[in-house]
Design a protein around this motif. Structure first.
Motif, PDB file in Angstrom:
ATOM      1  N   GLY A   7       0.757   5.103   3.839  1.00 63.82           N
ATOM      2  CA  GLY A   7       1.298   5.406   2.532  1.00 63.82           C
ATOM      3  C   GLY A   7       1.628   4.194   1.699  1.00 63.82           C
ATOM      4  N   ARG A   8       0.789   3.156   1.771  1.00 61.68           N
ATOM      5  CA  ARG A   8       1.032   1.973   0.951  1.00 61.68           C
ATOM      6  C   ARG A   8       1.117   2.344  -0.520  1.00 61.68           C
ATOM      7  NH1 ARG A   8      -3.147  -3.059   0.701  1.00 61.68           N
ATOM      8  NH2 ARG A   8      -3.737  -2.151   2.670  1.00 61.68           N
ATOM      9  N   GLU A   9       0.232   3.225  -0.946  1.00 63.17           N
ATOM     10  CA  GLU A   9       0.224   3.661  -2.343  1.00 63.17           C
ATOM     11  C   GLU A   9       1.498   4.424  -2.682  1.00 63.17           C
ATOM     12  OE1 GLU A   9      -2.212   4.016  -0.217  1.00 63.17           O
ATOM     13  OE2 GLU A   9      -3.869   2.824  -1.038  1.00 63.17           O
ATOM     14  N   VAL A  10       1.994   5.207  -1.724  1.00 66.05           N
ATOM     15  CA  VAL A  10       3.218   5.970  -1.951  1.00 66.05           C
ATOM     16  C   VAL A  10       4.411   5.038  -2.090  1.00 66.05           C
ATOM     17  CG1 VAL A  10       4.814   7.649  -0.935  1.00 66.05           C
ATOM     18  CG2 VAL A  10       2.350   7.997  -0.743  1.00 66.05           C
ATOM     19  N   VAL A  11       4.488   4.027  -1.241  1.00 66.33           N
ATOM     20  CA  VAL A  11       5.638   3.119  -1.237  1.00 66.33           C
ATOM     21  C   VAL A  11       5.673   2.256  -2.493  1.00 66.33           C
ATOM     22  CG1 VAL A  11       6.712   1.162  -0.047  1.00 66.33           C
ATOM     23  CG2 VAL A  11       5.789   3.077   1.273  1.00 66.33           C
ATOM     24  N   PHE A  12       4.522   1.706  -2.898  1.00 64.35           N
ATOM     25  CA  PHE A  12       4.500   0.763  -4.017  1.00 64.35           C
ATOM     26  C   PHE A  12       4.139   1.412  -5.349  1.00 64.35           C
ATOM     27  CE2 PHE A  12       4.261  -2.167  -0.448  1.00 64.35           C
ATOM     28  CZ  PHE A  12       5.113  -3.178  -0.861  1.00 64.35           C
ATOM     29  N   GLY A  13       3.471   2.548  -5.317  1.00 58.43           N
ATOM     30  CA  GLY A  13       3.153   3.235  -6.554  1.00 58.43           C
ATOM     31  C   GLY A  13       2.349   2.373  -7.517  1.00 58.43           C
ATOM     32  N   ASP A  14       2.768   2.374  -8.775  1.00 60.67           N
ATOM     33  CA  ASP A  14       2.070   1.610  -9.808  1.00 60.67           C
ATOM     34  C   ASP A  14       2.148   0.104  -9.588  1.00 60.67           C
ATOM     35  OD1 ASP A  14       1.435   3.983 -11.023  1.00 60.67           O
ATOM     36  OD2 ASP A  14       3.066   3.884 -12.499  1.00 60.67           O
ATOM     37  N   ALA A  15       3.084  -0.332  -8.745  1.00 58.92           N
ATOM     38  CA  ALA A  15       3.249  -1.757  -8.480  1.00 58.92           C
ATOM     39  C   ALA A  15       2.323  -2.272  -7.383  1.00 58.92           C
ATOM     40  CB  ALA A  15       4.699  -2.060  -8.104  1.00 58.92           C
ATOM     41  N   LEU A  16       1.464  -1.402  -6.841  1.00 68.22           N
ATOM     42  CA  LEU A  16       0.597  -1.812  -5.729  1.00 68.22           C
ATOM     43  C   LEU A  16      -0.272  -3.019  -6.061  1.00 68.22           C
ATOM     44  CD1 LEU A  16      -0.442  -1.371  -2.871  1.00 68.22           C
ATOM     45  CD2 LEU A  16      -2.042   0.325  -3.784  1.00 68.22           C
ATOM     46  N   PRO A  17      -0.906  -3.116  -7.249  1.00 70.52           N
ATOM     47  CA  PRO A  17      -1.717  -4.315  -7.526  1.00 70.52           C
ATOM     48  C   PRO A  17      -0.921  -5.608  -7.448  1.00 70.52           C
ATOM     49  CG  PRO A  17      -2.233  -2.570  -9.092  1.00 70.52           C
ATOM     50  CD  PRO A  17      -1.022  -2.110  -8.338  1.00 70.52           C
ATOM     51  N   VAL A  18       0.329  -5.581  -7.879  1.00 68.83           N
ATOM     52  CA  VAL A  18       1.172  -6.785  -7.784  1.00 68.83           C
ATOM     53  C   VAL A  18       1.465  -7.089  -6.324  1.00 68.83           C
ATOM     54  CG1 VAL A  18       3.347  -7.844  -8.490  1.00 68.83           C
ATOM     55  CG2 VAL A  18       2.202  -6.240 -10.018  1.00 68.83           C
ATOM     56  N   ALA A  19       1.769  -6.057  -5.551  1.00 70.65           N
ATOM     57  CA  ALA A  19       2.029  -6.254  -4.125  1.00 70.65           C
ATOM     58  C   ALA A  19       0.800  -6.806  -3.408  1.00 70.65           C
ATOM     59  CB  ALA A  19       2.458  -4.932  -3.488  1.00 70.65           C
ATOM     60  N   GLU A  20      -0.373  -6.382  -3.805  1.00 65.69           N
ATOM     61  CA  GLU A  20      -1.599  -6.886  -3.180  1.00 65.69           C
ATOM     62  C   GLU A  20      -1.824  -8.364  -3.503  1.00 65.69           C
ATOM     63  OE1 GLU A  20      -4.419  -3.984  -4.588  1.00 65.69           O
ATOM     64  OE2 GLU A  20      -4.351  -2.886  -2.672  1.00 65.69           O
ATOM     65  N   ARG A  21      -1.483  -8.768  -4.721  1.00 68.32           N
ATOM     66  CA  ARG A  21      -1.595 -10.196  -5.055  1.00 68.32           C
ATOM     67  C   ARG A  21      -0.611 -11.028  -4.235  1.00 68.32           C
ATOM     68  NH1 ARG A  21      -1.743  -8.345 -10.436  1.00 68.32           N
ATOM     69  NH2 ARG A  21       0.219  -9.394 -10.982  1.00 68.32           N
ATOM     70  N   TYR A  22       0.578 -10.499  -4.056  1.00 67.90           N
ATOM     71  CA  TYR A  22       1.574 -11.187  -3.238  1.00 67.90           C
ATOM     72  C   TYR A  22       1.100 -11.280  -1.789  1.00 67.90           C
ATOM     73  CZ  TYR A  22       6.077 -11.944  -0.852  1.00 67.90           C
ATOM     74  OH  TYR A  22       7.104 -12.423  -0.062  1.00 67.90           O
ATOM     75  N   ALA A  23       0.546 -10.191  -1.266  1.00 63.81           N
ATOM     76  CA  ALA A  23       0.042 -10.201   0.105  1.00 63.81           C
ATOM     77  C   ALA A  23      -1.062 -11.241   0.284  1.00 63.81           C
ATOM     78  CB  ALA A  23      -0.485  -8.817   0.476  1.00 63.81           C
ATOM     79  N   ALA A  24      -1.948 -11.331  -0.695  1.00 61.31           N
ATOM     80  CA  ALA A  24      -3.034 -12.305  -0.617  1.00 61.31           C
ATOM     81  C   ALA A  24      -2.489 -13.731  -0.618  1.00 61.31           C
ATOM     82  CB  ALA A  24      -3.990 -12.104  -1.788  1.00 61.31           C
ATOM     83  N   PHE A  25      -1.424 -13.966  -1.393  1.00 62.90           N
ATOM     84  CA  PHE A  25      -0.809 -15.302  -1.443  1.00 62.90           C
ATOM     85  C   PHE A  25      -0.127 -15.628  -0.109  1.00 62.90           C
ATOM     86  CE2 PHE A  25       2.280 -18.439  -3.360  1.00 62.90           C
ATOM     87  CZ  PHE A  25       1.316 -19.356  -3.754  1.00 62.90           C
ATOM     88  N   LEU A  26       0.498 -14.638   0.501  1.00 66.01           N
ATOM     89  CA  LEU A  26       1.108 -14.833   1.814  1.00 66.01           C
ATOM     90  C   LEU A  26       0.052 -15.158   2.865  1.00 66.01           C
ATOM     91  CD1 LEU A  26       3.754 -11.951   1.986  1.00 66.01           C
ATOM     92  CD2 LEU A  26       4.223 -14.398   1.759  1.00 66.01           C
ATOM     93  N   GLU A  27      -1.079 -14.469   2.793  1.00 63.58           N
ATOM     94  CA  GLU A  27      -2.135 -14.658   3.788  1.00 63.58           C
ATOM     95  C   GLU A  27      -2.804 -16.024   3.676  1.00 63.58           C
ATOM     96  OE1 GLU A  27      -3.744 -10.143   4.643  1.00 63.58           O
ATOM     97  OE2 GLU A  27      -4.675 -11.308   3.055  1.00 63.58           O
ATOM     98  N   THR A  28      -2.720 -16.633   2.509  1.00 62.83           N
ATOM     99  CA  THR A  28      -3.361 -17.940   2.299  1.00 62.83           C
ATOM    100  C   THR A  28      -2.310 -19.047   2.262  1.00 62.83           C
ATOM    101  OG1 THR A  28      -3.373 -17.461  -0.092  1.00 62.83           O
ATOM    102  CG2 THR A  28      -5.373 -16.970   1.160  1.00 62.83           C
ATOM    103  N   ALA A  29      -1.663 -19.210   1.133  1.00 64.19           N
ATOM    104  CA  ALA A  29      -0.678 -20.290   0.990  1.00 64.19           C
ATOM    105  C   ALA A  29       0.490 -20.123   1.950  1.00 64.19           C
ATOM    106  CB  ALA A  29      -0.169 -20.336  -0.458  1.00 64.19           C
ATOM    107  N   GLY A  30       0.903 -18.874   2.188  1.00 62.07           N
ATOM    108  CA  GLY A  30       2.020 -18.642   3.094  1.00 62.07           C
ATOM    109  C   GLY A  30       1.733 -19.125   4.503  1.00 62.07           C
ATOM    110  N   VAL A  31       0.524 -18.878   4.974  1.00 67.35           N
ATOM    111  CA  VAL A  31       0.127 -19.339   6.308  1.00 67.35           C
ATOM    112  C   VAL A  31      -0.063 -20.853   6.310  1.00 67.35           C
ATOM    113  CG1 VAL A  31      -1.677 -19.234   8.071  1.00 67.35           C
ATOM    114  CG2 VAL A  31      -0.899 -17.131   6.938  1.00 67.35           C
ATOM    115  N   GLU A  32      -0.737 -21.377   5.291  1.00 65.83           N
ATOM    116  CA  GLU A  32      -1.002 -22.814   5.223  1.00 65.83           C
ATOM    117  C   GLU A  32       0.279 -23.641   5.206  1.00 65.83           C
ATOM    118  OE1 GLU A  32      -3.267 -23.063   1.671  1.00 65.83           O
ATOM    119  OE2 GLU A  32      -5.039 -22.068   2.535  1.00 65.83           O
ATOM    120  N   ARG A  33       1.334 -23.117   4.595  1.00 62.11           N
ATOM    121  CA  ARG A  33       2.597 -23.856   4.473  1.00 62.11           C
ATOM    122  C   ARG A  33       3.606 -23.498   5.558  1.00 62.11           C
ATOM    123  NH1 ARG A  33       3.644 -23.692  -2.093  1.00 62.11           N
ATOM    124  NH2 ARG A  33       1.432 -23.647  -2.690  1.00 62.11           N
TER     125      ARG A  33
END
Length: 229
Positions: A7-33
């Motif tokens: 239920g990712r869509e249920v939890v984040f609703g209209d904010a899901l695209p923003v959450a996906e950008r944050y997740a992508a940043f965590l997976e890249t810069a977050g891991v690298e740092r």
């Protein structure tokens, strides 16, 4: 990016695209740092993002929130994404982490968030909020000494804890009494949305006077304890 069926869509609703950008940043810069372990990327959504997002359900509208020891922004940035009505301060003592957090909120265009570099115990009198959040920062008996002095009278500490939540609550009993808290409670949020509901310890601050770095409990104040499933 791996999708989960919780239920990712249920939890984040209209904010899901923003959450996906944050997740992508965590997976890249977050891991690298070094803010996110490389083994965490495969379970980033269910273990971290959704786990934090469901906490929003127990935060009152238009609250002022401080995320103590925000690290990579969990739960502070996630709460800002799902609850734009909240005013959130990400409090973090390490420069490399505050740099990461600042980059996150600029990239995500989060207007309801600011970043402060410092320790909670040094912010007494500078920060006063309705809610303090913390995740994987310290045992509860230490966390309350940092977070409670930042709360207005009657404000709440919401500490995200795991299976030792009840044990930590017992271990913190002496400190909680010293601070004159109004009540404590174990909560589980996210039932039906996540495989393992998020466990919270909620501590409601008393009406004691903040003195220096500690809160003086009023005479005869007693902390009450509740349990909820």
């Amino acid at each position: 990016m791996r999708r989960v069926g919780i239920g990712r869509e249920v939890v984040f609703g209209d904010a899901l695209p923003v959450a996906e950008r944050y997740a992508a940043f965590l997976e890249t810069a977050g891991v690298e740092r070094g803010l996110i372990g490389p083994r965490e990327t495969d379970r980033l959504w269910e273990r971290h993002l959704i786990n934090c997002a469901v906490v929003a359900d127990v935060i009152p509208p238009d609250a002022r929130v401080v995320d103590v020891g925000s690290g990579a922004g969990l739960p502070g940035i996630v709460l800002a994404i799902v609850r734009p009505d909240l005013r959130i301060t990400l409090l973090e003592p390490l420069l490399r982490r505050t740099t990461f957090l600042t980059e996150c909120i600029e990239m995500l265009d989060l207007r309801n968030v600011d970043v402060r570099r410092g320790r909670a115990e040094d912010m007494v009198g500078e920060i006063t909020v309705d809610v303090a959040t913390a995740r994987a920062v310290a045992p509860l008996k230490r966390l309350v000494t940092w977070a409670l002095p930042l709360l207005r009278p009657g404000g709440e500490l919401l500490a995200l804890k795991g299976e030792r939540a009840a044990v930590e609550l017992d271990e913190a009993e002496t400190v909680l009494k010293r601070f004159g808290v109004q009540s404590t409670e174990l909560l589980q949020v996210g039932r039906g949305m996540v495989d393992s509901p998020t466990t919270l310890v909620r501590v409601v601050a008393g009406r004691g006077e903040v003195v220096g770095r500690r809160q003086r409990a009023p005479r005869r104040a007693k902390g009450s304890r509740k349990r909820s499933s």
